[in-house]
Design an enzyme around this catalytic site. Structure first.
Site, PDB file in Angstrom:
ATOM      1  N   THR A 137       0.828  -1.204   0.000  1.00 29.62           N
ATOM      2  CA  THR A 137       0.000   0.000   0.000  1.00 29.62           C
ATOM      3  C   THR A 137       0.866   1.260   0.000  1.00 29.62           C
ATOM      4  O   THR A 137       2.016   1.228   0.467  1.00 29.62           O
ATOM      5  CB  THR A 137      -0.906   0.007   1.254  1.00 29.62           C
ATOM      6  OG1 THR A 137      -1.464   1.305   1.434  1.00 29.62           O
ATOM      7  CG2 THR A 137      -0.121  -0.329   2.513  1.00 29.62           C
ATOM      8  N   ASP A 138       0.298   2.366  -0.458  1.00 24.79           N
ATOM      9  CA  ASP A 138       1.025   3.649  -0.384  1.00 24.79           C
ATOM     10  C   ASP A 138       1.058   4.176   1.046  1.00 24.79           C
ATOM     11  O   ASP A 138       1.804   5.116   1.349  1.00 24.79           O
ATOM     12  CB  ASP A 138       0.380   4.681  -1.318  1.00 24.79           C
ATOM     13  CG  ASP A 138      -1.042   5.056  -0.927  1.00 24.79           C
ATOM     14  OD1 ASP A 138      -1.651   4.344  -0.102  1.00 24.79           O
ATOM     15  OD2 ASP A 138      -1.566   6.061  -1.451  1.00 24.79           O
ATOM     16  N   GLU A 139       0.253   3.559   1.943  1.00 23.33           N
ATOM     17  CA  GLU A 139       0.199   4.078   3.318  1.00 23.33           C
ATOM     18  C   GLU A 139       1.524   3.890   4.062  1.00 23.33           C
ATOM     19  O   GLU A 139       1.759   4.532   5.086  1.00 23.33           O
ATOM     20  CB  GLU A 139      -0.968   3.439   4.080  1.00 23.33           C
ATOM     21  CG  GLU A 139      -2.280   3.713   3.374  1.00 23.33           C
ATOM     22  CD  GLU A 139      -3.524   3.369   4.170  1.00 23.33           C
ATOM     23  OE1 GLU A 139      -3.484   3.373   5.404  1.00 23.33           O
ATOM     24  OE2 GLU A 139      -4.557   3.093   3.525  1.00 23.33           O
ATOM     25  N   TYR A 162      -1.593  -0.545  11.008  1.00 24.64           N
ATOM     26  CA  TYR A 162      -1.762  -1.210   9.711  1.00 24.64           C
ATOM     27  C   TYR A 162      -0.578  -0.911   8.801  1.00 24.64           C
ATOM     28  O   TYR A 162       0.072  -1.818   8.277  1.00 24.64           O
ATOM     29  CB  TYR A 162      -3.073  -0.765   9.046  1.00 24.64           C
ATOM     30  CG  TYR A 162      -3.138  -1.077   7.559  1.00 24.64           C
ATOM     31  CD1 TYR A 162      -3.108  -2.399   7.102  1.00 24.64           C
ATOM     32  CD2 TYR A 162      -3.212  -0.053   6.602  1.00 24.64           C
ATOM     33  CE1 TYR A 162      -3.143  -2.679   5.725  1.00 24.64           C
ATOM     34  CE2 TYR A 162      -3.251  -0.327   5.244  1.00 24.64           C
ATOM     35  CZ  TYR A 162      -3.213  -1.644   4.821  1.00 24.64           C
ATOM     36  OH  TYR A 162      -3.248  -1.931   3.467  1.00 24.64           O
ATOM     37  N   LYS A 166       2.409  -3.334   7.227  1.00 21.24           N
ATOM     38  CA  LYS A 166       2.653  -3.486   5.782  1.00 21.24           C
ATOM     39  C   LYS A 166       4.090  -3.063   5.451  1.00 21.24           C
ATOM     40  O   LYS A 166       4.763  -3.680   4.618  1.00 21.24           O
ATOM     41  CB  LYS A 166       1.657  -2.658   4.966  1.00 21.24           C
ATOM     42  CG  LYS A 166       0.226  -3.150   4.989  1.00 21.24           C
ATOM     43  CD  LYS A 166       0.023  -4.529   4.381  1.00 21.24           C
ATOM     44  CE  LYS A 166       0.171  -4.554   2.881  1.00 21.24           C
ATOM     45  NZ  LYS A 166      -0.205  -5.892   2.319  1.00 21.24           N
TER      46      LYS A 166
HETATM   47  P1  NAD Z   1      -9.482  -7.361   2.213  1.00 21.27           P
HETATM   48  O1  NAD Z   1      -9.425  -7.026   3.661  1.00 21.27           O
HETATM   49  O2  NAD Z   1     -10.715  -7.060   1.450  1.00 21.27           O
HETATM   50  O3  NAD Z   1      -9.181  -8.926   2.003  1.00 21.27           O
HETATM   51  C1  NAD Z   1      -8.141  -9.586   2.642  1.00 21.27           C
HETATM   52  C2  NAD Z   1      -8.264 -11.074   2.344  1.00 21.27           C
HETATM   53  O4  NAD Z   1      -7.154 -11.755   2.965  1.00 21.27           O
HETATM   54  C3  NAD Z   1      -9.546 -11.712   2.892  1.00 21.27           C
HETATM   55  O5  NAD Z   1     -10.125 -12.556   1.929  1.00 21.27           O
HETATM   56  C4  NAD Z   1      -9.045 -12.502   4.094  1.00 21.27           C
HETATM   57  O6  NAD Z   1      -9.846 -13.661   4.360  1.00 21.27           O
HETATM   58  C5  NAD Z   1      -7.643 -12.884   3.661  1.00 21.27           C
HETATM   59  N1  NAD Z   1      -6.757 -13.127   4.799  1.00 21.27           N
HETATM   60  C6  NAD Z   1      -6.569 -12.313   5.886  1.00 21.27           C
HETATM   61  N2  NAD Z   1      -5.686 -12.879   6.724  1.00 21.27           N
HETATM   62  C7  NAD Z   1      -5.298 -14.047   6.163  1.00 21.27           C
HETATM   63  C8  NAD Z   1      -4.385 -15.059   6.536  1.00 21.27           C
HETATM   64  N3  NAD Z   1      -3.685 -14.978   7.682  1.00 21.27           N
HETATM   65  N4  NAD Z   1      -4.205 -16.116   5.711  1.00 21.27           N
HETATM   66  C9  NAD Z   1      -4.901 -16.209   4.550  1.00 21.27           C
HETATM   67  N5  NAD Z   1      -5.788 -15.296   4.152  1.00 21.27           N
HETATM   68  C10 NAD Z   1      -5.983 -14.218   4.944  1.00 21.27           C
HETATM   69  O7  NAD Z   1      -8.205  -6.668   1.548  1.00 21.27           O
HETATM   70  P2  NAD Z   1      -8.064  -5.879   0.159  1.00 21.27           P
HETATM   71  O8  NAD Z   1      -8.607  -4.517   0.325  1.00 21.27           O
HETATM   72  O9  NAD Z   1      -8.524  -6.752  -0.929  1.00 21.27           O
HETATM   73  O10 NAD Z   1      -6.465  -5.732   0.096  1.00 21.27           O
HETATM   74  C11 NAD Z   1      -5.667  -6.741  -0.501  1.00 21.27           C
HETATM   75  C12 NAD Z   1      -4.219  -6.318  -0.410  1.00 21.27           C
HETATM   76  O11 NAD Z   1      -4.039  -5.063  -1.075  1.00 21.27           O
HETATM   77  C13 NAD Z   1      -3.740  -6.100   1.021  1.00 21.27           C
HETATM   78  O12 NAD Z   1      -2.422  -6.628   1.144  1.00 21.27           O
HETATM   79  C14 NAD Z   1      -3.738  -4.595   1.195  1.00 21.27           C
HETATM   80  O13 NAD Z   1      -2.752  -4.181   2.114  1.00 21.27           O
HETATM   81  C15 NAD Z   1      -3.429  -4.124  -0.208  1.00 21.27           C
HETATM   82  N6  NAD Z   1      -3.967  -2.803  -0.565  1.00 21.27           N
HETATM   83  C16 NAD Z   1      -5.284  -2.518  -0.434  1.00 21.27           C
HETATM   84  C17 NAD Z   1      -5.772  -1.265  -0.816  1.00 21.27           C
HETATM   85  C18 NAD Z   1      -7.227  -0.908  -0.711  1.00 21.27           C
HETATM   86  O14 NAD Z   1      -7.595   0.247  -0.953  1.00 21.27           O
HETATM   87  N7  NAD Z   1      -8.121  -1.839  -0.405  1.00 21.27           N
HETATM   88  C19 NAD Z   1      -4.903  -0.312  -1.330  1.00 21.27           C
HETATM   89  C20 NAD Z   1      -3.565  -0.637  -1.476  1.00 21.27           C
HETATM   90  C21 NAD Z   1      -3.127  -1.888  -1.093  1.00 21.27           C
HETATM   91  P1  TYD Z   2     -10.607   3.951   4.573  1.00 25.06           P
HETATM   92  O1  TYD Z   2     -11.561   3.467   3.549  1.00 25.06           O
HETATM   93  O2  TYD Z   2     -10.664   3.347   5.930  1.00 25.06           O
HETATM   94  O3  TYD Z   2      -9.149   3.837   3.932  1.00 25.06           O
HETATM   95  P2  TYD Z   2      -7.712   4.319   4.499  1.00 25.06           P
HETATM   96  O4  TYD Z   2      -7.858   4.710   5.917  1.00 25.06           O
HETATM   97  O5  TYD Z   2      -6.909   3.086   4.341  1.00 25.06           O
HETATM   98  O6  TYD Z   2      -7.302   5.455   3.609  1.00 25.06           O
HETATM   99  O7  TYD Z   2     -10.792   5.515   4.754  1.00 25.06           O
HETATM  100  C1  TYD Z   2     -10.622   6.422   3.688  1.00 25.06           C
HETATM  101  C2  TYD Z   2     -10.688   7.839   4.260  1.00 25.06           C
HETATM  102  O8  TYD Z   2     -12.011   8.065   4.754  1.00 25.06           O
HETATM  103  C3  TYD Z   2      -9.759   8.052   5.437  1.00 25.06           C
HETATM  104  O9  TYD Z   2      -9.237   9.393   5.377  1.00 25.06           O
HETATM  105  C4  TYD Z   2     -10.659   7.918   6.649  1.00 25.06           C
HETATM  106  C5  TYD Z   2     -11.999   8.413   6.140  1.00 25.06           C
HETATM  107  N1  TYD Z   2     -13.189   7.782   6.743  1.00 25.06           N
HETATM  108  C6  TYD Z   2     -14.201   8.579   7.263  1.00 25.06           C
HETATM  109  O10 TYD Z   2     -14.129   9.836   7.247  1.00 25.06           O
HETATM  110  N2  TYD Z   2     -15.291   7.971   7.794  1.00 25.06           N
HETATM  111  C7  TYD Z   2     -15.414   6.601   7.833  1.00 25.06           C
HETATM  112  O11 TYD Z   2     -16.432   6.099   8.358  1.00 25.06           O
HETATM  113  C8  TYD Z   2     -14.362   5.797   7.281  1.00 25.06           C
HETATM  114  C9  TYD Z   2     -14.445   4.286   7.313  1.00 25.06           C
HETATM  115  C10 TYD Z   2     -13.270   6.436   6.749  1.00 25.06           C
END
Ligand code: NAD
Ligand code: TYD
Length: 371
Positions: A137-139, A162, A166
Site C-alpha cells: 500500500t502507499d500508506e 496497519y 505493511k
Molecule cells: P481485504 O481485507 O478485502 O481482504 C483480505 C483477504 O485476505 C480476505 O479474503 C481474508 O480472508 C484474507 N486473509 C486475511 N488474513 C489471512 C491469513 N492470515 N491467511 C490467509 N488469508 C488471509 O483486503 P483488500 O482490500 O482486498 O487488500 C488486498 C491487499 O491489497 C492487502 O495486502 C492490502 O494491504 C493491499 N492494498 C489494499 C488497498 C485498498 O484500498 N483496499 C490499497 C492498497 C493496497
Molecule cells: P478507509 O476506507 O478506511 O481507507 P484508508 O484509511 O486506508 O485510507 O478511509 C478512507 C478515508 O475516509 C480516510 O481518510 C478515513 C476516512 N473515513 C471517514 O471519514 N469515515 C469513515 O467512516 C471511514 C471508514 C473512513
C-alpha cells in the site's frame, strides 16, 4: 497472452483478490490456486460462480501455516505468487494490533520462507521466471502535506499499526531479494474502490449507510485527501507488473484522483439522490429526507489520521505502459450500481447489520423497475 501458468494467489476472497482472481482466470492464461483463511473480510459469495471452473482452485488456509503453505508449493509448482492476504482496515488496527502483526508480518515472512525454499529447488527457466509479487500500500509512506506525491523514491514513514505492519512486510520482501536473490516485486497502490469491497471501508460504508438512513460519519473536518483508483484498473496493473515488471523493483500505482473526504461523501450523496432518490425509499420518505447529504455528520477524528495520499505513477506508465482507464465519476457510479445490484452479497458481508433493510427497500425495487 502468456502461456497458461499456475499461480498462487493469497487473499483471493477479499476485495482486490476477488477482482484479481476474476481477471486472471478470465484471461485464460492462468490456473489460479487461491489460498484464503476466510476471515471476516472474505465473502463466500464473491467467487461462488468460479467454484467448478477448470482454471480455479480454492484452498482454505492461513498463510502463517508452516506445513500447509510449503505443501501447496510442492503440490502446485506455481510459476509465481500474488500475495494479497492481509488485515487491511486502519480503524481495526488502532483497536487491536495483534492480527496485523500475525498476518501482515509473520504471514508474509512464512510465505517468503516457503517461496524461497521452493524457488531454491527450481532449475532453468522455471527458476529464472519465478516471481513473488507482494501487494502493498502507499500508506507505508506516511502522510503528505498540501504538495508533493509518493513515488518509488519516497522514504517509508508509516503512521498507523496497519501501515507499520505493511511496511515491515515490504522490508522482509526486499530483504529476501537482496539477501537470497528471490525474485520479488512490490506494488504500493493508493486507495481502491469498486465491487466486492467490504462495507467497513469508506466508499461502501457511505453508500450503504445512506441507503439505510444511517449517519454518514466523516472523520475530523473531512479535509483529508485520498487518491482513488478503480479496483479493476489496479488489478490490470498487478497483472502487467507480474508479466513484465523487473524483479527487485517496486512500482507505485495510482490513478490521479485526489479527493477530500467531505467532497467525496457529498458526491456519493449527489449520485445516490439521482440513482435512488430518498423520496422513493419508504423509511427515508417518511422522515422527510430530501437529500442523503442531510445524513452527513462530522465525528471525532481517527487517531494518527494521515492527511493526504497522492501518487506519481510515472514509472509504471513509462516502463510498463500501464495507465488507469476508468474515470473517477464513472467508477463511482459503477460502484454504487454494483452495491445496489448485489444485495445478497451485501447481506452476507455485513451479517445483517448493514444489509438487512436494503433487501426490503423501495428504492431498490424502483431502480430495478426503471432499468
Ligand atoms: P481485504 O481485507 O478485502 O481482504 C483480505 C483477504 O485476505 C480476505 O479474503 C481474508 O480472508 C484474507 N486473509 C486475511 N488474513 C489471512 C491469513 N492470515 N491467511 C490467509 N488469508 C488471509 O483486503 P483488500 O482490500 O482486498 O487488500 C488486498 C491487499 O491489497 C492487502 O495486502 C492490502 O494491504 C493491499 N492494498 C489494499 C488497498 C485498498 O484500498 N483496499 C490499497 C492498497 C493496497
Ligand atoms: P478507509 O476506507 O478506511 O481507507 P484508508 O484509511 O486506508 O485510507 O478511509 C478512507 C478515508 O475516509 C480516510 O481518510 C478515513 C476516512 N473515513 C471517514 O471519514 N469515515 C469513515 O467512516 C471511514 C471508514 C473512513
Amino acid at each position: 497472452m502468456p502461456e497458461k501458468r499456475t499461480v498462487l494467489v493469497t487473499g483471493g476472497c477479499g476485495f482486490i483478490g476477488t477482482n484479481l482472481v476474476r481477471l486472471l482466470v478470465g484471461s485464460g492464461g492462468y490456473h489460479v490456486v487461491n489460498l484464503d483463511a476466510l476471515t471476516y473480510a472474505a465473502n463466500p459469495l464473491s467467487l461462488v460462480d468460479l467454484a467448478d471452473h477448470p482454471r480455479y482452485e480454492f484452498v482454505k488456509g492461513n498463510i502463517t501455516d508452516r506445513r500447509l503453505v510449503p505443501a501447496l508449493f510442492e503440490k502446485y509448482q506455481p510459476a509465481g505468487v500474488f500475495h494479497l492476504a492481509a488485515e487491511t482496515h486502519v480503524d481495526r488496527s488502532i483497536v487491536s494490533v495483534d492480527d496485523f502483526v500475525q498476518t501482515n508480518v509473520i504471514g508474509t515472512y512464512s510465505l517468503l520462507e516457503a517461496a524461497h525454499a521452493y524457488w531454491s529447488g527450481l532449475q532453468g527457466e522455471r527458476r529464472n521466471k519465478f516471481l513473488f509479487l507482494h501487494v502493498s500500500t502507499d500508506e507505508v509512506f506516511g502522510s503528505l502535506g498540501k504538495e508533493g506525491y509518493f513515488s518509488e523514491e519516497t522514504p517509508y514513514a508509516p503512521n498507523s499499526p496497519y501501515s507499520a505492519s505493511k511496511a515491515a512486510s515490504d522490508h522482509f520482501v526486499r530483504a529476501y531479494h537482496q539477501t537470497y536473490g528471490l525474485p520479488t516485486i512490490i506494488t504500493n497502490c493508493s486507495n481502491n474502490y469498486g465491487p466486492y469491497q467490504f462495507p467497513e471501508k469508506m466508499i461502501p460504508l457511505m453508500i450503504l449507510n445512506a441507503l439505510s438512513g444511517k449517519p454518514l460519519p466523516v472523520y475530523g473536518d473531512g479535509a483529508n485527501v485520498r487518491d482513488w483508483i478503480y479496483v479493476k484498473d489496479y488489478c490490470k496493473a498487478i497483472q502487467r507488473v507480474f508479466e513484465n515488471g523487473r524483479a527487485g523493483e517496486a512500482y507505485v500505482v495510482g490513478a490521479g484522483n485526489e479527493r477530500r473526504n467531505i467532497d467525496l461523501v457529498r458526491q456519493i450523496c449527489d449520485f445516490l439522490d439521482e440513482i435512488a432518490p430518498p423520496a422513493e425509499i419508504h423509511p427515508l420518505r417518511e422522515r422527510g429526507l430530501k437529500s442523503y447529504a442531510e445524513l452527513i455528520q462530522f465525528v471525532e477524528d481517527r487517531p494518527g489520521h494521515d492527511h493526504r495520499y497522492a501518487i506519481d505513477a510515472a514509472k509504471i506508465t513509462r516502463q510498463l505502459g500501464w495507465q488507469a482507464e476508468v474515470g473517477f465519476e464513472a467508477g463511482l457510479r459503477l460502484t454504487i450500481e454494483w452495491y445496489l445490484s448485489n444485495l445478497e452479497w451485501v447481506k452476507q458481508a455485513s451479517s445483517g447489520s448493514y444489509g438487512e433493510w436494503i433487501e426490503k427497500n423501495y428504492a431498490w425495487r424502483a431502480l430495478k423497475e426503471k432499468k
